[in-house]
Design an enzyme around this catalytic site. Sequence first.
Site, short mmCIF file in Angstrom:
data_model
loop_
_atom_site.label_atom_id
_atom_site.label_comp_id
_atom_site.label_asym_id
_atom_site.label_seq_id
_atom_site.Cartn_x
_atom_site.Cartn_y
_atom_site.Cartn_z
N GLU A 63 0.88 -1.16 0.00
CA GLU A 63 0.00 0.00 0.00
C GLU A 63 0.93 1.22 0.00
O GLU A 63 1.76 1.33 0.90
CB GLU A 63 -0.84 -0.04 1.28
CG GLU A 63 -2.13 0.67 1.18
CD GLU A 63 -2.89 0.59 2.50
OE1 GLU A 63 -3.63 1.54 2.77
OE2 GLU A 63 -2.73 -0.38 3.26
N ARG A 77 4.37 -12.91 9.89
CA ARG A 77 5.00 -11.58 9.78
C ARG A 77 6.35 -11.61 10.46
O ARG A 77 6.55 -12.33 11.43
CB ARG A 77 4.17 -10.57 10.56
CG ARG A 77 3.08 -9.91 9.83
CD ARG A 77 2.40 -8.91 10.75
NE ARG A 77 2.66 -7.55 10.30
CZ ARG A 77 2.04 -7.01 9.27
NH1 ARG A 77 1.15 -7.67 8.58
NH2 ARG A 77 2.32 -5.77 8.91
N LYS A 113 4.06 0.86 9.56
CA LYS A 113 4.26 2.12 8.84
C LYS A 113 3.69 3.29 9.62
O LYS A 113 4.25 4.38 9.61
CB LYS A 113 3.61 2.05 7.47
CG LYS A 113 4.50 1.42 6.42
CD LYS A 113 3.80 1.37 5.08
CE LYS A 113 2.84 0.22 5.03
NZ LYS A 113 2.24 -0.02 3.73
P1 ATP Z 1 2.24 -2.02 8.00
O1 ATP Z 1 1.47 -2.57 9.16
O2 ATP Z 1 3.68 -1.83 8.26
O3 ATP Z 1 1.60 -0.81 7.40
P2 ATP Z 1 1.06 -3.51 5.93
O4 ATP Z 1 0.84 -4.97 5.95
O5 ATP Z 1 -0.13 -2.65 6.10
O6 ATP Z 1 2.19 -3.18 6.92
P3 ATP Z 1 1.38 -3.30 3.13
O7 ATP Z 1 1.95 -2.20 2.33
O8 ATP Z 1 -0.06 -3.56 3.02
O9 ATP Z 1 1.78 -3.04 4.63
O10 ATP Z 1 2.20 -4.63 2.91
C1 ATP Z 1 2.57 -5.17 1.68
C2 ATP Z 1 2.89 -6.61 1.87
O11 ATP Z 1 3.95 -6.76 2.81
C3 ATP Z 1 1.71 -7.38 2.41
O12 ATP Z 1 1.58 -8.58 1.67
C4 ATP Z 1 2.08 -7.64 3.84
O13 ATP Z 1 1.52 -8.83 4.28
C5 ATP Z 1 3.60 -7.68 3.80
N1 ATP Z 1 4.18 -7.30 5.09
C6 ATP Z 1 3.99 -6.14 5.76
N2 ATP Z 1 4.62 -6.16 6.95
C7 ATP Z 1 5.25 -7.35 7.03
C8 ATP Z 1 6.08 -7.98 8.02
N3 ATP Z 1 6.39 -7.37 9.15
N4 ATP Z 1 6.55 -9.22 7.75
C9 ATP Z 1 6.26 -9.84 6.60
N5 ATP Z 1 5.49 -9.31 5.64
C10 ATP Z 1 4.98 -8.08 5.84
MG MG Z 2 -1.69 -2.39 4.90
#
Ligand code: ATP
Ligand code: MG
Length: 557
Positions: A39, A264, A274
Amino acid sequence: MAEELELAAGNFIYDFITEDIAQGGKYEGKKVHTRFPPEPNGYLHIGHAKAICVDFGMAERFNGICNLRMDDTNPTKEDVEYVDAIKEDIAWLGFHWDDRFYFASEYFEQMYEYAVELIKKGLAYVCELTPEEMKANRGDLTHPAVSPYRDRPIEESLDLFERMKNGEFEDGKMTLRAKIDLNSGNFNMRDPVIYRINRISHHRTGDTWCIYPMYDFAHPLEDAIEGITHSLCTLEFEDHRPLYDWVINNTSVPAIPRQIEFARLGINNTVMSKRKLRQLVEDKYVNGWDDPRMPTLCGLRRRGYTPESIRNFCERIGVSKVNSVVEYSFLEHCLRDDLNEKAQRVMVVLNPVKLIITNYPEGMTEEFDVENNPNREEDGHRKITFSRECYIEADDFIEEKVKGYNRLYPGNEVRLKSAYIVKCTGCKKDENGKVIEVYAEYDPETRGGNTPDGRKVRGTIHWVDAENYVNAEVRLYDNLFTDPEPDTGDKNFLDYINPTSLVILKDCKAEKFVESAKVPSNYQFMRLGYFCLDKDSTPENLIFNRSVSLKDGFKKK
Ligand code: ATP
Ligand code: MG
């Protein structure tokens, strides 16, 4: 390395995909096709690197392909700045998407059509409950949800949904809900909302839309539209998989992707969301997203992390079905592994004090030939100069012997790395009692590591010629948080900021050699650690970041 690859090859995702493409499998004969769907609402962090390595890495392993898709269906907090940064970070890690770069918002029209298809099939309806009412009517484990608009005629829902799209209703007034199962033990299946009204300008589609699809509806459609075979995501989506499959099975999408979840990545002494990282930036706890203390990829890059060290780290932690927290020291361990092979060795003194070799002829200068990297003969040699005065670390001298201390104190001999053995004769102090000069005599017979009479000299210290050096600023970093898990339970991570996570040394003395350094360049400052040139460094004001010290804090459990 072979052992690690085997380990990675043996993970459950690899096994599922192997089954799927094998004879009789659900994707027999198909090319494996994955995607990484960030995202664009912040910079990527090391957790994302894990997902990137899984998504792109699996595709690579099966000779397949991986799309890069900006998951920009939620218009509230997205920004173009992030899109470019995300691409830069993934390319830096060494993964390629070629021309397969997409925005989920490109599919808004198709998603709308699939929603209409659901309504026509009697599988979706327009609901007029407010968010509060919907929550109050969700039911619980023993009571089904209540949804008063569920049985409204298809024609009426079609008409209202179109008018929602046309902007006839205010935000929050109506939603489109999938008609699934009000009784389901999985609350995601209790007629979830799939579209909502939200008048926010979108970074790509502007004001074209005032209704936006919910993630759980949009994501499977995005995957199917792109022909993804395996949609790899993190564990929190496990409970959403039935809904993912429901959307795929009930719309006329062109492909049937399979969602597989993995744990994760969490790392101790840092935060990984983020939202929290943005707060650190916006409230100025750090100096931007690429502050070398940040777990962002741009921060780690600036800190001196190499793409290889991060990929190796992701490979070695593996994938599993259980969330766990990895030691920060393991990440550092992986960096050391890489830099030990690659980094050029140089001598830099961080906290200088002058050492004067009183029996060395005034005005004389010699050159010593030193190896650039003992692990890589091909990196060659360079010359360093030596004269009557040099800089040494202030703590490599003490006035009185302490047990176990093998460096300079009056009467003791040490080796000046690559030069001579010197014997300490004393020091001079200023009016505050601070040592400002250390004195020693050298033994000309010991040139370049020679020990003619086989005498035992236990300490070797680094030094920089006081006639031939450059000044440098060196930034020492430590954990950003004092608590290993600063954001668990009801802790506020901001309460655990480490006040000494950055220490700036302004008066460091470096071998002239580093003057020509360019970003990215990693060095081992002998005896001190691995350092890299900072991007703000200039020839007039050299700046180095400590990437990691030499001492390995990682212990295999
Ligand atoms: P955040 O909570 O940091 O905003 P998010 O999951 O909302 O993380 P996205 O941009 O939606 O962030 O993530 C893109 C991809 O990265 C998704 O498939 C998500 O599952 C993966 N991802 C995000 N954080 C992690 C993590 N800590 N470990 C493994 N994969 C991750
Ligand atoms: Mg997200």
